[in-house]
Design a protein around this motif. Structure first.
Motif, PDB file in Angstrom:
ATOM      1  N   LEU A 106       0.833  -1.210   0.000  1.00  0.00           N
ATOM      2  CA  LEU A 106       0.000   0.000   0.000  1.00  0.00           C
ATOM      3  C   LEU A 106       0.862   1.252   0.000  1.00  0.00           C
ATOM      4  N   ARG A 107       0.371   2.264  -0.708  1.00  0.00           N
ATOM      5  CA  ARG A 107       1.055   3.552  -0.819  1.00  0.00           C
ATOM      6  C   ARG A 107       0.069   4.674  -0.494  1.00  0.00           C
ATOM      7  N   VAL A 108       0.601   5.812  -0.127  1.00  0.00           N
ATOM      8  CA  VAL A 108      -0.232   6.995   0.092  1.00  0.00           C
ATOM      9  C   VAL A 108      -0.989   7.288  -1.202  1.00  0.00           C
ATOM     10  N   GLY A 109      -2.294   7.541  -1.076  1.00  0.00           N
ATOM     11  CA  GLY A 109      -3.140   7.813  -2.231  1.00  0.00           C
ATOM     12  C   GLY A 109      -3.956   6.622  -2.680  1.00  0.00           C
ATOM     13  N   ASP A 110      -3.617   5.419  -2.205  1.00  0.00           N
ATOM     14  CA  ASP A 110      -4.415   4.240  -2.537  1.00  0.00           C
ATOM     15  C   ASP A 110      -5.782   4.348  -1.879  1.00  0.00           C
ATOM     16  N   ILE A 111      -6.785   3.786  -2.522  1.00  0.00           N
ATOM     17  CA  ILE A 111      -8.135   3.730  -1.967  1.00  0.00           C
ATOM     18  C   ILE A 111      -8.326   2.327  -1.406  1.00  0.00           C
ATOM     19  N   VAL A 112      -8.690   2.246  -0.129  1.00  0.00           N
ATOM     20  CA  VAL A 112      -8.835   0.951   0.523  1.00  0.00           C
ATOM     21  C   VAL A 112     -10.226   0.807   1.142  1.00  0.00           C
ATOM     22  N   LEU A 113     -10.676  -0.440   1.211  1.00  0.00           N
ATOM     23  CA  LEU A 113     -11.891  -0.767   1.951  1.00  0.00           C
ATOM     24  C   LEU A 113     -11.440  -1.137   3.349  1.00  0.00           C
ATOM     25  N   CYS A 114     -11.945  -0.403   4.344  1.00  0.00           N
ATOM     26  CA  CYS A 114     -11.475  -0.648   5.709  1.00  0.00           C
ATOM     27  C   CYS A 114     -12.623  -0.513   6.701  1.00  0.00           C
ATOM     28  N   LYS A 115     -12.381  -1.048   7.872  1.00  0.00           N
ATOM     29  CA  LYS A 115     -13.361  -0.984   8.950  1.00  0.00           C
ATOM     30  C   LYS A 115     -13.004   0.173   9.873  1.00  0.00           C
ATOM     31  N   VAL A 116     -13.983   1.052  10.085  1.00  0.00           N
ATOM     32  CA  VAL A 116     -13.802   2.215  10.952  1.00  0.00           C
ATOM     33  C   VAL A 116     -15.012   2.303  11.876  1.00  0.00           C
ATOM     34  N   ARG A 117     -14.774   2.200  13.164  1.00  0.00           N
ATOM     35  CA  ARG A 117     -15.837   2.302  14.174  1.00  0.00           C
ATOM     36  C   ARG A 117     -17.029   1.396  13.846  1.00  0.00           C
ATOM     37  N   GLY A 118     -16.750   0.182  13.427  1.00  0.00           N
ATOM     38  CA  GLY A 118     -17.805  -0.796  13.172  1.00  0.00           C
ATOM     39  C   GLY A 118     -18.399  -0.767  11.780  1.00  0.00           C
ATOM     40  N   GLY A 119     -18.106   0.258  10.991  1.00  0.00           N
ATOM     41  CA  GLY A 119     -18.615   0.347   9.625  1.00  0.00           C
ATOM     42  C   GLY A 119     -17.517   0.085   8.609  1.00  0.00           C
ATOM     43  N   GLU A 120     -17.911  -0.283   7.398  1.00  0.00           N
ATOM     44  CA  GLU A 120     -16.946  -0.520   6.322  1.00  0.00           C
ATOM     45  C   GLU A 120     -17.041   0.611   5.311  1.00  0.00           C
ATOM     46  N   TYR A 121     -15.891   1.210   5.002  1.00  0.00           N
ATOM     47  CA  TYR A 121     -15.854   2.393   4.145  1.00  0.00           C
ATOM     48  C   TYR A 121     -14.684   2.311   3.168  1.00  0.00           C
ATOM     49  N   LEU A 122     -14.831   3.010   2.055  1.00  0.00           N
ATOM     50  CA  LEU A 122     -13.699   3.250   1.167  1.00  0.00           C
ATOM     51  C   LEU A 122     -13.047   4.549   1.619  1.00  0.00           C
ATOM     52  N   HIS A 123     -11.749   4.510   1.836  1.00  0.00           N
ATOM     53  CA  HIS A 123     -11.008   5.690   2.264  1.00  0.00           C
ATOM     54  C   HIS A 123      -9.666   5.760   1.552  1.00  0.00           C
ATOM     55  N   LEU A 124      -9.117   6.958   1.527  1.00  0.00           N
ATOM     56  CA  LEU A 124      -7.771   7.158   0.999  1.00  0.00           C
ATOM     57  C   LEU A 124      -6.734   6.891   2.078  1.00  0.00           C
ATOM     58  N   VAL A 125      -5.627   6.299   1.684  1.00  0.00           N
ATOM     59  CA  VAL A 125      -4.490   6.192   2.588  1.00  0.00           C
ATOM     60  C   VAL A 125      -3.783   7.544   2.526  1.00  0.00           C
ATOM     61  N   LYS A 126      -3.705   8.223   3.661  1.00  0.00           N
ATOM     62  CA  LYS A 126      -3.132   9.567   3.724  1.00  0.00           C
ATOM     63  C   LYS A 126      -1.679   9.568   4.192  1.00  0.00           C
ATOM     64  N   ALA A 127      -1.335   8.606   5.045  1.00  0.00           N
ATOM     65  CA  ALA A 127       0.031   8.498   5.568  1.00  0.00           C
ATOM     66  C   ALA A 127       0.245   7.063   6.028  1.00  0.00           C
ATOM     67  N   ILE A 128       1.507   6.678   6.081  1.00  0.00           N
ATOM     68  CA  ILE A 128       1.845   5.327   6.523  1.00  0.00           C
ATOM     69  C   ILE A 128       2.956   5.412   7.560  1.00  0.00           C
ATOM     70  N   GLN A 129       2.705   4.807   8.697  1.00  0.00           N
ATOM     71  CA  GLN A 129       3.709   4.621   9.754  1.00  0.00           C
ATOM     72  C   GLN A 129       3.555   3.168  10.174  1.00  0.00           C
ATOM     73  N   ARG A 130       4.197   2.289   9.417  1.00  0.00           N
ATOM     74  CA  ARG A 130       4.003   0.855   9.628  1.00  0.00           C
ATOM     75  C   ARG A 130       4.097   0.527  11.108  1.00  0.00           C
ATOM     76  N   PRO A 131       3.161  -0.209  11.643  1.00  0.00           N
ATOM     77  CA  PRO A 131       2.118  -0.981  10.999  1.00  0.00           C
ATOM     78  C   PRO A 131       0.786  -0.245  10.871  1.00  0.00           C
ATOM     79  N   ARG A 132       0.787   1.086  11.027  1.00  0.00           N
ATOM     80  CA  ARG A 132      -0.466   1.846  10.983  1.00  0.00           C
ATOM     81  C   ARG A 132      -0.608   2.584   9.659  1.00  0.00           C
ATOM     82  N   PHE A 133      -1.889   2.811   9.288  1.00  0.00           N
ATOM     83  CA  PHE A 133      -2.215   3.551   8.078  1.00  0.00           C
ATOM     84  C   PHE A 133      -3.199   4.654   8.449  1.00  0.00           C
ATOM     85  N   GLN A 134      -2.865   5.891   8.096  1.00  0.00           N
ATOM     86  CA  GLN A 134      -3.787   6.996   8.351  1.00  0.00           C
ATOM     87  C   GLN A 134      -4.753   7.055   7.177  1.00  0.00           C
TER      88      GLN A 134
END
Length: 75
Positions: A21-49
């Motif tokens: 994964l790179r900054v700018g990729d669009i990912v399907l992720c779980k946020v607060r119990g819901g599933e959303y498409l979001h942009l990856v804004k920053a990466i600090q492995r193992p976390r993705f903003q």
């Protein structure tokens, strides 16, 4: 500014190795119990903003919360 992907638009999401994964990729992720498409804004492995294309940052998720990468959006 409208979203990059409109509600109801058909998207293709494929499994992804989080290490690719790179900054700018669009990912399907779980946020607060819901599933959303979001942009990856920053990466600090193992976390993705993640956030949206309007500048809003939703927070940090781990690879366990990312289900796949959006590879196609049908017009």
């Amino acid at each position: 500014m409208a979203g990059m992907i409109d509600s109801g638009q058909l998207c293709t999401v494929e499994p992804v190795d989080p290490s690719t994964l790179r900054v700018g990729d669009i990912v399907l992720c779980k946020v607060r119990g819901g599933e959303y498409l979001h942009l990856v804004k920053a990466i600090q492995r193992p976390r993705f903003q993640i956030g949206n294309n309007r500048g809003h940052i939703n927070g940090w998720v781990t690879a366990n919360s990312i289900f796949g990468k959006c590879v196609r959006v049908q017009a």
